[in-house]
Design a protein around this motif. Structure first.
Motif, PDB file in Angstrom:
ATOM      1  N   SER A 150       0.887  -1.083  -0.113  1.00 37.06           N
ATOM      2  CA  SER A 150      -0.203   0.043  -0.026  1.00 37.06           C
ATOM      3  C   SER A 150       0.673   1.411  -0.071  1.00 37.06           C
ATOM      4  O   SER A 150       0.350   2.317   0.207  1.00 37.06           O
ATOM      5  N   ARG A 151       2.284   1.025  -0.154  1.00 36.80           N
ATOM      6  CA  ARG A 151       2.970   2.151  -0.145  1.00 36.80           C
ATOM      7  C   ARG A 151       2.799   3.169  -1.315  1.00 36.80           C
ATOM      8  O   ARG A 151       2.674   2.567  -2.456  1.00 36.80           O
ATOM      9  N   PRO A 152       2.559   4.379  -1.033  1.00 35.98           N
ATOM     10  CA  PRO A 152       2.077   5.185  -2.271  1.00 35.98           C
ATOM     11  C   PRO A 152       3.345   5.735  -2.983  1.00 35.98           C
ATOM     12  O   PRO A 152       3.191   6.381  -4.278  1.00 35.98           O
ATOM     13  N   ALA A 153       4.582   5.403  -2.850  1.00 35.70           N
ATOM     14  CA  ALA A 153       5.749   5.965  -3.647  1.00 35.70           C
ATOM     15  C   ALA A 153       5.833   4.861  -4.819  1.00 35.70           C
ATOM     16  O   ALA A 153       5.502   3.788  -4.984  1.00 35.70           O
ATOM     17  N   PRO A 154       6.519   5.596  -5.708  1.00 32.90           N
ATOM     18  CA  PRO A 154       6.698   4.422  -7.064  1.00 32.90           C
ATOM     19  C   PRO A 154       7.732   3.396  -6.876  1.00 32.90           C
ATOM     20  O   PRO A 154       8.345   3.504  -5.898  1.00 32.90           O
ATOM     21  N   PRO A 155       7.412   2.435  -7.601  1.00 28.65           N
ATOM     22  CA  PRO A 155       8.341   0.992  -7.406  1.00 28.65           C
ATOM     23  C   PRO A 155       9.760   1.529  -7.869  1.00 28.65           C
ATOM     24  O   PRO A 155       9.931   2.316  -8.705  1.00 28.65           O
ATOM     25  N   ASP A 156      10.811   0.866  -7.174  1.00 26.33           N
ATOM     26  CA  ASP A 156      12.171   1.082  -7.489  1.00 26.33           C
ATOM     27  C   ASP A 156      12.338   0.174  -8.761  1.00 26.33           C
ATOM     28  O   ASP A 156      11.506  -0.830  -9.265  1.00 26.33           O
ATOM     29  N   ALA A 157      13.559   0.296  -9.460  1.00 26.88           N
ATOM     30  CA  ALA A 157      13.717  -0.461 -10.512  1.00 26.88           C
ATOM     31  C   ALA A 157      13.488  -2.154 -10.417  1.00 26.88           C
ATOM     32  O   ALA A 157      13.169  -2.758 -11.194  1.00 26.88           O
ATOM     33  N   PHE A 189      -1.588   5.580  -6.986  1.00 27.32           N
ATOM     34  CA  PHE A 189      -0.318   5.898  -6.833  1.00 27.32           C
ATOM     35  C   PHE A 189       0.487   5.662  -8.080  1.00 27.32           C
ATOM     36  O   PHE A 189       1.658   6.086  -8.053  1.00 27.32           O
ATOM     37  N   ALA A 190      -0.015   5.095  -9.049  1.00 22.51           N
ATOM     38  CA  ALA A 190       0.778   4.556 -10.353  1.00 22.51           C
ATOM     39  C   ALA A 190       0.750   5.674 -11.386  1.00 22.51           C
ATOM     40  O   ALA A 190      -0.235   6.317 -11.760  1.00 22.51           O
ATOM     41  N   LEU A 191       1.917   6.212 -11.660  1.00 22.67           N
ATOM     42  CA  LEU A 191       2.220   7.304 -12.565  1.00 22.67           C
ATOM     43  C   LEU A 191       2.250   6.880 -13.793  1.00 22.67           C
ATOM     44  O   LEU A 191       2.458   5.502 -14.221  1.00 22.67           O
ATOM     45  N   ALA A 192       2.067   7.562 -15.223  1.00 25.91           N
ATOM     46  CA  ALA A 192       2.069   7.120 -16.487  1.00 25.91           C
ATOM     47  C   ALA A 192       3.165   6.522 -16.588  1.00 25.91           C
ATOM     48  O   ALA A 192       3.015   5.308 -17.325  1.00 25.91           O
ATOM     49  N   ASP A 193       4.241   6.776 -16.108  1.00 26.49           N
ATOM     50  CA  ASP A 193       5.755   6.117 -16.731  1.00 26.49           C
ATOM     51  C   ASP A 193       5.812   4.942 -16.075  1.00 26.49           C
ATOM     52  O   ASP A 193       6.091   3.703 -16.941  1.00 26.49           O
ATOM     53  N   GLU A 194       5.182   4.520 -14.885  1.00 23.68           N
ATOM     54  CA  GLU A 194       5.245   3.342 -14.358  1.00 23.68           C
ATOM     55  C   GLU A 194       4.145   2.341 -15.072  1.00 23.68           C
ATOM     56  O   GLU A 194       4.637   1.110 -15.423  1.00 23.68           O
ATOM     57  N   ILE A 195       2.981   2.722 -15.484  1.00 20.93           N
ATOM     58  CA  ILE A 195       2.103   2.004 -16.274  1.00 20.93           C
ATOM     59  C   ILE A 195       2.538   1.575 -17.476  1.00 20.93           C
ATOM     60  O   ILE A 195       2.580   0.418 -17.826  1.00 20.93           O
ATOM     61  N   ARG A 196       3.189   2.468 -18.203  1.00 23.73           N
ATOM     62  CA  ARG A 196       3.562   2.238 -19.849  1.00 23.73           C
ATOM     63  C   ARG A 196       4.803   1.096 -19.344  1.00 23.73           C
ATOM     64  O   ARG A 196       4.882   0.056 -20.333  1.00 23.73           O
ATOM     65  N   ALA A 197       5.492   1.249 -18.620  1.00 21.80           N
ATOM     66  CA  ALA A 197       6.680   0.223 -17.987  1.00 21.80           C
ATOM     67  C   ALA A 197       5.881  -1.057 -17.922  1.00 21.80           C
ATOM     68  O   ALA A 197       6.673  -2.293 -18.517  1.00 21.80           O
ATOM     69  N   LEU A 295      -5.939   7.184   3.480  1.00 25.74           N
ATOM     70  CA  LEU A 295      -5.743   5.942   3.866  1.00 25.74           C
ATOM     71  C   LEU A 295      -4.332   5.317   3.431  1.00 25.74           C
ATOM     72  O   LEU A 295      -3.978   4.178   3.541  1.00 25.74           O
ATOM     73  N   ASP A 296      -3.476   6.376   3.465  1.00 26.44           N
ATOM     74  CA  ASP A 296      -2.030   5.906   2.949  1.00 26.44           C
ATOM     75  C   ASP A 296      -1.456   5.135   4.271  1.00 26.44           C
ATOM     76  O   ASP A 296      -0.705   4.323   4.080  1.00 26.44           O
ATOM     77  N   GLY A 297      -1.967   5.485   5.385  1.00 25.33           N
ATOM     78  CA  GLY A 297      -1.410   4.768   6.609  1.00 25.33           C
ATOM     79  C   GLY A 297      -2.477   3.803   7.199  1.00 25.33           C
ATOM     80  O   GLY A 297      -2.259   3.252   8.259  1.00 25.33           O
ATOM     81  N   GLY A 298      -3.322   3.205   6.368  1.00 25.05           N
ATOM     82  CA  GLY A 298      -4.149   2.172   6.636  1.00 25.05           C
ATOM     83  C   GLY A 298      -5.438   2.739   7.689  1.00 25.05           C
ATOM     84  O   GLY A 298      -5.434   4.020   7.781  1.00 25.05           O
TER      85      GLY A 298
END
Length: 515
Positions: A150-157, A189-197, A295-298
């Motif tokens: 549930s972490r809002p940050a982008p995924p790492d590589a 939380f998913a931005l366009a670049d993440e989705i495209r990848a 709800l970022d912290g549940g």
């Protein structure tokens, strides 16, 4: 063998509109002709005066969270649905870690924990013998939940690679594509670049990308542009889910967004289509009214902030003045903690409580969590007419409930969405050919469901027989817990699951796989 004789066969796939006999052998349509002599021992179904149609393929459902617990699926079968497309809005019960409880809970989910992959989900569902077929998408919300949580940050590589591998595995196991729900956690939380990848395996498999847009209100045009740019950048076909313009200030804007669809299709980089449900009201989880980040912290963090002080005042102020729907527009769905308020306007509940509507709303959210739904105003009649008339349109109910008892106090699309498309066509208010294309032919083609959405010889015998004489009643609003009776017979994979408007007890459905 089964011989359906004397019915008016309407099949847009073959351009057929004629009185014909259909002969079913096993799970296939063996023959179609003006007159077929009954084979020895064949079961006869008299369809004189009735309409014989290819089985309905519901392009947008969430029944993967409920069908396993009500596999007879009367709410689907009475609507003539022979295949449900699942895994929409980023939600699918796979791939999820075993400890993931509550994902998709506002679909009245009884799934206690997710499945690791499509194969394990399909094996479980088929062991329960569903009455209809399922064509699964994989939800990118589930993929993100599996890898990032549930972490809002982008995924790492490394996490992005893991997400791509999960998508690739789902597609290898036969998923028809992927979906996002960009207004729901964790999908938002998913931005366009993440989705495209993450869509790279979808491009290689030539499957589908379906999306619940990031904003269907003031940011509608920008969200459609984002979806088209994402699909074009990834080189995948795009399905815009339940397309509409929310809020009176935005009514009429589908003229612009449908023009954007046309422009994208003219460019030829991607193929864009839309689906719709035939209602101006919508339904979603009440918790979606909370401020972004609530709800970022549940739920524990939300309850702590709601306990008092400035944080509680901020929550109430948002619910009262800044959420996407006004408090006087909200009708509460089926409440488990307060059954007496199910189906009532929020303002009436607040009056009875002697509290402000926002206070009552926050209390319901805290008591029920993600499970509570609401019915709210959504589109205008003109926008609905524009979307449903568009060449790239098809029907998708957005339904999830399997029985009339469950559907009481919930959105009527759970019990009557296909009927609300078909009945007006039978009354001459809309085109019958268009209605059948939207209910069957177009979604089957969109998904590449070879041998479905058609009645040509050799096709799977997914067949609906409807009574035009019942169209007037079908076009009227149904009582809250009543099945429609416009559909009289339904065959799934050659077997009758509905006969003379009664369930037969047969459950020959399958989990379909993309090839």
């Amino acid at each position: 063998m089964t011989l359906i004789h004397g019915g008016r066969v309407v099949d847009p796939d073959t351009g057929t509109d004629a009185v014909l006999d259909l002969l079913i052998d096993g799970d296939r349509v063996l023959a179609s002709a003006p007159r077929i002599a009954p084979p020895a021992g064949a079961t006869a179904v008299d369809a004189n005066g009735l309409l014989v149609l290819p089985g309905f393929v519901d392009m947008h459902t969430h029944s993967d969270f409920t069908l396993g617990y009500h596999p007879a699926a009367p709410a689907r079968i009475h609507q003539g649905v022979t295949t449900d497309v699942t895994g929409n809005c980023g939600f699918s019960p796979f791939p999820l870690p075993r400890g993931c409880v509550g994902f998709g809970s506002f679909f009245s989910s009884r799934v206690e924990a997710g499945w690791a992959d499509l194969d394990s989900y399909a094996a479980d569902l088929e062991s329960r013998r569903p009455a209809l077929n399922v064509a699964p998408l994989v939800g990118l919300g589930a993929v993100r939940e599996h890898v990032v949580g549930s972490r809002p940050a982008p995924p790492d590589a490394g996490e992005a690679d893991a997400m791509r591998r999960l998508v690739e595995r789902s597609l290898e196991q036969g998923a028809f594509g992927v979906s996002t729900g960009l207004v729901y956690a964790p999908g938002r939380f998913a931005l366009a670049d993440e989705i495209r990848a993450v869509l790279a395996p979808v491009h290689r498999s030539r499957r589908l990308y379906a999306t619940h847009l990031r904003d269907e209100r003031d940011g509608l045009a920008e969200s459609v542009a984002e979806a088209i740019a994402t699909a074009e950048g990834a080189g995948v076909a795009l399905q815009i889910s339940h397309h509409k313009a929310l809020g009176k200030a935005n009514w009429g804007r589908t003229k612009d967004t449908l023009a954007m669809v046309d422009e994208a299709n003219a460019r030829g980089i991607t193929e864009v289509a839309v689906d719709y449900y035939p209602y101006t009201s919508g339904s979603t989880g009440v918790s979606s009214l909370l401020p972004p980040g609530s709800l970022d912290g549940g739920w524990a963090g939300l309850r702590e902030r709601a306990a008092g002080g400035a944080a509680r005042r901020d929550l109430l102020r948002h619910l009262d003045t800044s959420s996407q729907f006004r408090t006087d527009e909200i009708i509460i769905g089926r409440s488990r903690t307060r059954p007496d308020v199910s189906g009532l306007p929020l303002t009436a509940i607040a009056d009875a409580d002697g509290r402000a509507p926002a206070e009552t709303l926050l209390g319901l959210i805290l008591d029920e969590g993600d499970r509570l739904t609401m019915i709210v105003p959504a589109a205008s009649e003109d926008d609905l007419a524009s979307v449903s008339a568009h060449p790239a349109a098809m029907h998708g109910s957005d339904g999830w409930l399997m029985t009339a008892g469950e559907a009481r106090h919930e959105h009527p699309r759970n019990l009557g969405s296909t009927i609300a498309v078909l009945a007006p066509a039978l009354l001459g208010r809309t085109s019958l050919d268009r209605a059948v294309r939207h209910l069957s032919t177009a979604p089957a083609r969109r998904l590449g469901l070879a041998g479905r959405g058609t009645l040509r010889p050799g096709a799977y015998a997914d067949i609906v027989i409807a009574d035009p004489g019942r169209a007037a009643a079908g076009a009227a609003a149904l009582p809250a817990d009543t099945y429609p009776d416009l559909v009289r017979w339904v065959f799934v994979n050659g077997l009758p699951v509905l006969a003379d408007a009664r369930l037969t007890g047969r459950r020959p459905g399958r989990v379909l796989r993309a090839s």
